[in-house]
Design a protein around this motif. Structure first.
Motif, PDB file in Angstrom:
ATOM      1  N   SER A  55      59.504  45.575  58.265  1.00 56.41           N
ATOM      2  CA  SER A  55      58.618  46.602  58.526  1.00 56.41           C
ATOM      3  C   SER A  55      57.554  46.361  59.604  1.00 56.41           C
ATOM      4  O   SER A  55      57.112  47.204  60.252  1.00 56.41           O
ATOM      5  CB  SER A  55      57.783  47.221  57.105  1.00 56.41           C
ATOM      6  OG  SER A  55      56.903  46.006  56.907  1.00 56.41           O
ATOM      7  N   ASN A  56      57.270  45.105  60.274  1.00 54.48           N
ATOM      8  CA  ASN A  56      56.489  44.890  61.197  1.00 54.48           C
ATOM      9  C   ASN A  56      57.191  45.310  62.559  1.00 54.48           C
ATOM     10  O   ASN A  56      58.175  45.415  62.990  1.00 54.48           O
ATOM     11  CB  ASN A  56      56.452  43.189  61.209  1.00 54.48           C
ATOM     12  CG  ASN A  56      55.532  42.869  60.059  1.00 54.48           C
ATOM     13  OD1 ASN A  56      54.905  43.554  59.215  1.00 54.48           O
ATOM     14  ND2 ASN A  56      55.655  41.359  59.890  1.00 54.48           N
ATOM     15  N   LYS A  57      56.113  45.330  63.390  1.00 55.38           N
ATOM     16  CA  LYS A  57      56.443  45.652  64.871  1.00 55.38           C
ATOM     17  C   LYS A  57      56.497  44.510  65.905  1.00 55.38           C
ATOM     18  O   LYS A  57      55.671  43.451  65.650  1.00 55.38           O
ATOM     19  CB  LYS A  57      55.678  46.813  65.242  1.00 55.38           C
ATOM     20  CG  LYS A  57      55.866  48.068  64.329  1.00 55.38           C
ATOM     21  CD  LYS A  57      55.171  49.390  64.922  1.00 55.38           C
ATOM     22  CE  LYS A  57      55.049  50.510  63.899  1.00 55.38           C
ATOM     23  NZ  LYS A  57      56.637  51.053  63.727  1.00 55.38           N
ATOM     24  N   LEU A 119      55.535  48.903  72.229  1.00 56.56           N
ATOM     25  CA  LEU A 119      55.667  48.555  70.423  1.00 56.56           C
ATOM     26  C   LEU A 119      56.958  48.721  70.089  1.00 56.56           C
ATOM     27  O   LEU A 119      57.389  50.005  69.954  1.00 56.56           O
ATOM     28  CB  LEU A 119      54.473  49.270  69.796  1.00 56.56           C
ATOM     29  CG  LEU A 119      54.174  48.660  68.544  1.00 56.56           C
ATOM     30  CD1 LEU A 119      53.739  47.227  68.440  1.00 56.56           C
ATOM     31  CD2 LEU A 119      53.143  49.649  67.837  1.00 56.56           C
ATOM     32  N   ASP A 120      57.618  47.680  69.756  1.00 55.79           N
ATOM     33  CA  ASP A 120      58.950  47.953  69.207  1.00 55.79           C
ATOM     34  C   ASP A 120      59.216  47.815  67.581  1.00 55.79           C
ATOM     35  O   ASP A 120      58.389  47.203  67.065  1.00 55.79           O
ATOM     36  CB  ASP A 120      60.034  47.099  69.697  1.00 55.79           C
ATOM     37  CG  ASP A 120      61.516  47.235  69.509  1.00 55.79           C
ATOM     38  OD1 ASP A 120      61.847  48.404  69.435  1.00 55.79           O
ATOM     39  OD2 ASP A 120      62.370  46.377  69.321  1.00 55.79           O
ATOM     40  N   SER A 121      59.996  48.372  67.046  1.00 60.47           N
ATOM     41  CA  SER A 121      60.275  48.489  65.715  1.00 60.47           C
ATOM     42  C   SER A 121      61.812  47.860  65.270  1.00 60.47           C
ATOM     43  O   SER A 121      62.710  48.761  65.235  1.00 60.47           O
ATOM     44  CB  SER A 121      60.130  49.932  64.900  1.00 60.47           C
ATOM     45  OG  SER A 121      58.863  50.387  65.254  1.00 60.47           O
ATOM     46  N   SER A 123      63.078  46.752  62.959  1.00 68.90           N
ATOM     47  CA  SER A 123      63.751  46.859  61.599  1.00 68.90           C
ATOM     48  C   SER A 123      64.515  45.660  61.149  1.00 68.90           C
ATOM     49  O   SER A 123      65.802  45.794  60.503  1.00 68.90           O
ATOM     50  CB  SER A 123      64.360  48.059  61.261  1.00 68.90           C
ATOM     51  OG  SER A 123      63.168  49.068  61.799  1.00 68.90           O
ATOM     52  N   GLU A 158      54.291  39.486  66.991  1.00 62.43           N
ATOM     53  CA  GLU A 158      54.552  40.077  65.726  1.00 62.43           C
ATOM     54  C   GLU A 158      53.491  40.926  65.024  1.00 62.43           C
ATOM     55  O   GLU A 158      52.440  39.943  64.886  1.00 62.43           O
ATOM     56  CB  GLU A 158      55.307  39.402  64.785  1.00 62.43           C
ATOM     57  CG  GLU A 158      55.724  39.937  63.396  1.00 62.43           C
ATOM     58  CD  GLU A 158      56.296  39.086  62.586  1.00 62.43           C
ATOM     59  OE1 GLU A 158      56.573  39.511  61.251  1.00 62.43           O
ATOM     60  OE2 GLU A 158      56.446  37.817  62.709  1.00 62.43           O
ATOM     61  N   GLN A 161      52.301  45.231  59.449  1.00 67.84           N
ATOM     62  CA  GLN A 161      52.369  46.667  59.309  1.00 67.84           C
ATOM     63  C   GLN A 161      51.825  46.896  57.835  1.00 67.84           C
ATOM     64  O   GLN A 161      52.041  46.038  57.024  1.00 67.84           O
ATOM     65  CB  GLN A 161      53.392  47.356  59.494  1.00 67.84           C
ATOM     66  CG  GLN A 161      54.090  47.349  61.006  1.00 67.84           C
ATOM     67  CD  GLN A 161      53.059  47.967  61.987  1.00 67.84           C
ATOM     68  OE1 GLN A 161      52.697  49.238  61.708  1.00 67.84           O
ATOM     69  NE2 GLN A 161      52.511  47.215  62.824  1.00 67.84           N
TER      70      GLN A 161
END
Length: 161
Positions: A55-57, A119-121, A123, A158, A161
């Motif tokens: 869940s972190n970006k 800011l990328d996700s 997953s 990193e 979230q």
């Protein structure tokens, strides 16, 4: 912060609030890249990070210099999660293909510095690689990154979230 989150070797990342920076990875590269192609090609500017939670970006920050050796050549620089062949283009402008920044001078040659943040996700908790890529958008002639031994850089953070 609760004392239960403090360990002998530091603070558990699960105890940190959202928005905390959990890890930082940096890379630099000064190898010159040259292309006349209109599809993105990978540069040697890459960095990899392994998120501790899916869940972190990942905050991707990069800079590089571009140069056109012919008047009316339009060059673009972007970043891919993965690589330009199979990865995801993080360019938020969509299908325009102008990347995060361009070098263009009507009627003249130009050197341009490009700086981008996204800011990328991803997953995932697997190692994730980010790669800078360049291409010629229009005109004819060469497009360069890191001409005259310039150094491009990329930093990955990193974010909890």
């Amino acid at each position: 912060m609760a004392l239960s989150n403090i360990r002998n070797d530091g603070v558990a990342t699960s105890g940190l609030p959202a928005g905390s920076v959990l890890q930082v990875v940096s890379a630099n590269n000064s190898q010159q890249i040259t292309t006349t192609g209109t599809t993105y090609i990978d540069t040697n500017l890459t960095a990899s990070i392994t998120p501790s939670s899916s869940s972190n970006k990942i905050l991707v920050m990069f800079s590089g210099s571009m140069y056109n050796d012919t008047a009316d050549v339009h060059a673009a620089l972007t970043v891919f999660r993965g690589n330009s062949s199979t990865g995801t283009n993080l360019d938020l402008t969509g299908a325009s293909g102008y990347g995060f920044g361009t070098a263009y001078a009507q009627g003249d040659k130009i050197k341009s510095n490009v700086v981008g943040f996204v800011l990328d996700s991803p997953s995932t908790t697997s190692s994730t690689t980010y790669t800078a890529a360049v291409r010629r958008v229009s005109g004819s002639g060469n497009v360069y990154m890191n001409v005259n031994s310039d150094t491009a850089s990329m930093t990955l953070m990193e974010i909890a979230q």
